[in-house]
Design a protein around this motif. Structure first.
Motif, short mmCIF file in Angstrom:
data_model
loop_
_atom_site.label_atom_id
_atom_site.label_comp_id
_atom_site.label_asym_id
_atom_site.label_seq_id
_atom_site.Cartn_x
_atom_site.Cartn_y
_atom_site.Cartn_z
N ARG A 1 4.26 -23.92 -11.05
CA ARG A 1 4.17 -23.76 -11.95
C ARG A 1 4.22 -22.13 -11.78
NH1 ARG A 1 3.02 -27.41 -15.14
NH2 ARG A 1 1.69 -28.88 -14.94
N CYS A 2 3.57 -20.70 -10.77
CA CYS A 2 4.27 -19.21 -11.08
C CYS A 2 5.05 -19.06 -10.97
CB CYS A 2 2.63 -19.16 -10.12
SG CYS A 2 0.84 -18.61 -9.95
N LEU A 3 5.49 -20.14 -9.64
CA LEU A 3 7.05 -19.33 -9.23
C LEU A 3 7.69 -19.63 -11.02
CD1 LEU A 3 9.20 -18.76 -7.95
CD2 LEU A 3 9.62 -21.28 -7.14
N LYS A 4 7.99 -20.48 -11.72
CA LYS A 4 8.59 -20.87 -13.13
C LYS A 4 8.47 -19.62 -13.68
CE LYS A 4 8.33 -23.87 -16.99
NZ LYS A 4 7.86 -23.04 -17.69
N LYS A 5 6.99 -19.03 -13.69
CA LYS A 5 6.73 -17.79 -14.72
C LYS A 5 7.42 -16.66 -14.60
CE LYS A 5 2.44 -19.93 -16.22
NZ LYS A 5 1.23 -20.01 -16.01
N ARG A 6 7.48 -16.26 -12.49
CA ARG A 6 7.75 -14.93 -12.49
C ARG A 6 10.02 -15.22 -12.18
NH1 ARG A 6 6.96 -11.51 -8.26
NH2 ARG A 6 7.93 -10.04 -7.98
N LEU A 7 10.39 -16.43 -12.80
CA LEU A 7 11.40 -16.61 -12.49
C LEU A 7 12.14 -15.95 -14.18
CD1 LEU A 7 12.58 -19.76 -11.00
CD2 LEU A 7 13.18 -17.55 -10.16
N GLU A 8 11.24 -16.78 -14.94
CA GLU A 8 11.27 -16.46 -15.99
C GLU A 8 10.46 -15.37 -16.91
OE1 GLU A 8 10.20 -20.38 -18.38
OE2 GLU A 8 8.64 -19.60 -18.55
N LYS A 9 10.23 -14.50 -16.24
CA LYS A 9 9.86 -13.24 -15.79
C LYS A 9 11.00 -11.95 -15.53
CE LYS A 9 6.72 -9.16 -14.93
NZ LYS A 9 5.48 -9.17 -14.25
N GLU A 10 11.45 -12.10 -15.12
CA GLU A 10 12.28 -11.44 -13.63
C GLU A 10 14.03 -11.89 -14.60
OE1 GLU A 10 11.74 -9.63 -11.32
OE2 GLU A 10 10.06 -9.63 -10.50
N LEU A 11 13.61 -13.12 -14.38
CA LEU A 11 15.17 -13.30 -15.52
C LEU A 11 15.33 -13.08 -17.06
CD1 LEU A 11 16.15 -16.23 -13.21
CD2 LEU A 11 16.80 -13.86 -12.00
N GLN A 12 14.68 -13.12 -17.30
CA GLN A 12 14.71 -13.29 -18.75
C GLN A 12 14.53 -14.06 -19.74
OE1 GLN A 12 13.21 -9.87 -20.50
NE2 GLN A 12 12.22 -10.17 -18.91
N VAL A 13 14.55 -15.09 -18.95
CA VAL A 13 15.09 -16.48 -19.53
C VAL A 13 13.71 -17.27 -19.91
CG1 VAL A 13 16.97 -17.10 -18.59
CG2 VAL A 13 15.32 -17.84 -17.44
N THR A 14 13.71 -18.59 -20.91
CA THR A 14 12.86 -19.28 -21.01
C THR A 14 13.31 -20.89 -20.44
OG1 THR A 14 12.08 -19.16 -23.05
CG2 THR A 14 11.75 -21.13 -22.63
N ILE A 15 13.10 -21.61 -19.71
CA ILE A 15 13.22 -23.12 -18.50
C ILE A 15 12.21 -23.95 -19.62
CG2 ILE A 15 13.04 -24.11 -16.43
CD1 ILE A 15 12.42 -21.52 -14.96
N SER A 16 12.87 -24.67 -19.68
CA SER A 16 12.65 -26.09 -21.02
C SER A 16 12.17 -27.03 -19.42
CB SER A 16 13.18 -26.52 -21.56
OG SER A 16 14.80 -27.18 -21.23
N ASP A 17 11.91 -27.89 -19.73
CA ASP A 17 11.29 -29.27 -19.07
C ASP A 17 12.87 -29.92 -18.99
OD1 ASP A 17 8.62 -28.82 -19.01
OD2 ASP A 17 8.19 -30.85 -20.23
N GLN A 18 13.79 -30.22 -19.63
CA GLN A 18 14.65 -30.34 -19.51
C GLN A 18 15.94 -30.08 -18.31
OE1 GLN A 18 13.80 -30.02 -22.65
NE2 GLN A 18 12.98 -32.20 -23.51
N ASP A 19 15.94 -28.15 -19.05
CA ASP A 19 16.64 -27.47 -17.74
C ASP A 19 16.41 -28.16 -16.30
OD1 ASP A 19 17.87 -26.66 -19.77
OD2 ASP A 19 16.52 -24.66 -19.56
N ILE A 20 14.86 -28.51 -16.03
CA ILE A 20 14.69 -28.22 -15.00
C ILE A 20 14.28 -29.60 -14.52
CG2 ILE A 20 12.44 -28.81 -13.15
CD1 ILE A 20 10.89 -26.87 -14.93
N TRP A 21 14.47 -31.02 -15.57
CA TRP A 21 15.31 -32.52 -15.11
C TRP A 21 17.05 -32.52 -15.20
CZ3 TRP A 21 11.47 -35.63 -13.43
CH2 TRP A 21 9.91 -35.46 -14.51
N ARG A 22 17.22 -31.92 -15.10
CA ARG A 22 19.03 -31.98 -14.57
C ARG A 22 19.03 -31.04 -13.73
NH1 ARG A 22 19.67 -30.44 -20.58
NH2 ARG A 22 19.26 -28.72 -20.70
N ALA A 23 18.53 -30.32 -13.18
CA ALA A 23 18.59 -29.39 -11.96
C ALA A 23 18.01 -30.35 -10.86
CB ALA A 23 17.18 -28.42 -11.85
N VAL A 24 17.17 -31.38 -11.54
CA VAL A 24 16.80 -31.86 -10.54
C VAL A 24 17.81 -34.09 -9.67
CG1 VAL A 24 14.92 -34.79 -10.10
CG2 VAL A 24 13.55 -32.34 -11.05
N GLU A 25 18.20 -33.65 -10.87
CA GLU A 25 19.36 -35.00 -10.89
C GLU A 25 20.58 -34.44 -9.72
OE1 GLU A 25 19.23 -37.87 -11.80
OE2 GLU A 25 18.03 -38.19 -13.25
#
Length: 378
Positions: free
Chosen positions: A142-166
């Motif tokens: 979860r900390c990595l997700k928050k750091r990515l959102e902060k550094e890259l100025q994006v919001t990562i949704s659950d749907q985004d993650i599930w698509r990447a998992v596939e």
């Protein structure tokens, strides 16, 4: 046709470097990674490009030793040396570096690397079989997700993650299918061909293209006549990561007439049976479950690695095992004792090699590998 596929994998680094440069110029973000513990799915979900960073060459080690102790492992020194000398283009283009505490040397090196680039370090537990360890690891993801959102100025949704998992699940299935070709006897791919194809994924900027190329390679090999009809010892390579630039044990073994039929290390089969579950409620928990199961020697105890090696010896009909440890990699060096016991209990020759990135020990390695191959009963 096989040669064309292999040439494509061999040139992937240069081709993708140009693509990443172009993507950066168009505003896309790049995240550099060093280890299989980094959840690439989160980087993809953030719309960024995950890319493996350089660390498989002796060339920058002298520069690294101006800062780091000489008695660190070559992988850490090479990784830092490339960064410090700005000779790794993928590090140069990265907006964020993701590290992990797989050993004391790496975690202290990452503290110094933060002077060069923003670095996020994931704190790994030492145990992977307790509830407390798992909760800690979930929070790290979860900390990595928050750091990515902060550094890259994006919001990562659950749907985004599930698509990447596939996508990553498909990538792992394709790579595993490529490695599994060598269950055949004789194996259709050489160790150098397997390494070249597997290593190219680190630099790929287009996962879909990579998956198509790997699946195409598997179909091509399945449809062609195997020309490697000479009987030869079938060798499993395990131990520390090996990449293009540090392939000397693979090359020497094959020059001496052996087939490297499988590689258990991080650049090989170690993570390929691990898929992220897609039926859970929380994708972060699903990712944590998969990455926590990686059988790295930094975990104590680490029974899954022995189980995996045991299964691979049978599945790939292995005649001998080479266990390669880079100098000063204490966890793999000590775990070699248990690996050796396992291999010998199956009645097979076992060779533990300790080396570095230089070519100064080529002759001694050749003598020891040759002696081991002579022990194989054919």
């Amino acid at each position: 046709m096989l040669d064309e596929f292999m040439q494509g994998f061999a040139s992937a680094r240069e081709v993708n470097l140009l693509r990443i440069k172009e993507a950066k110029e168009n505003g896309r973000k790049v995240v550099g990674i060093y280890c299989t513990y980094c959840p690439q799915e989160l980087i993809l979900a953030a719309g960024a490009i995950p890319v493996g960073l350089c660390g498989m060459s002796e060339n920058p080690i002298a520069a690294a030793e101006e800062t780091l102790p000489r008695n660190l492992c070559p992988l850490i020194k090479s990784s830092y040396g490339f960064a410090a000398t700005d000779t790794c283009p993928f590090f140069h283009f990265s907006d964020l570096i993701v590290g992990e505490t797989t050993c004391d040397g790496k975690k202290k090196m990452f503290e110094i690397m933060q002077d060069l680039k923003p670095v996020h370090v994931m704190q790994l537990p030492h145990l992977n079989n307790t509830e407390a360890s798992f909760e800690l690891w979930v929070e790290e993801v979860r900390c990595l997700k928050k750091r990515l959102e902060k550094e890259l100025q994006v919001t990562i949704s659950d749907q985004d993650i599930w698509r990447a998992v596939e996508v990553i699940n498909q990538e792992k299935q394709a790579i595993k299918a490529m490695f599994d070709l060598n269950r055949a006897d004789p194996p259709p791919l050489s160790g150098m061909e397997m390494l070249t194809a597997a290593w190219s994924r680190s630099f790929s900027s287009d996962k879909g293209e990579l998956i198509d190329n790997l699946n195409g390679l598997v179909r091509e090999v399945a449809n062609q006549t195997n020309n490697r009809q000479v009987k030869a010892p079938r060798v499993l390579l395990t131990g520390c990561p090996v990449g293009l630039g540090t392939e000397k044990v693979i090359r020497l073994s094959e020059e001496l007439g052996a087939y490297i039929v499988a590689m258990e290390n991080c650049s090989g089969y170690k993570t390929l049976e691990l898929q992220t579950a897609t039926n859970g409620a929380d994708p972060i928990v699903a990712l944590a479950e998969k990455y926590m199961a990686i059988p790295c020697s930094c975990m104590s105890p680490n029974p899954y690695r022995l189980k995996l090696i045991d299964n691979m010896i049978d599945d790939f009909r292995v005649d001998a095992v080479i266990d390669l440890t880079w100098q000063a990699c204490h966890t793999y060096n000590i775990e070699a004792f248990e690996v050796g016991k396992l291999v010998k209990s199956k009645g097979l020759p076992y060779l533990h090699l300790e080396s570095d990135y230089s070519n100064s020990d080529l002759e001694s390695l050749k003598v020891r590998i040759e002696a081991m191959l002579e022990m194989v009963e054919k």
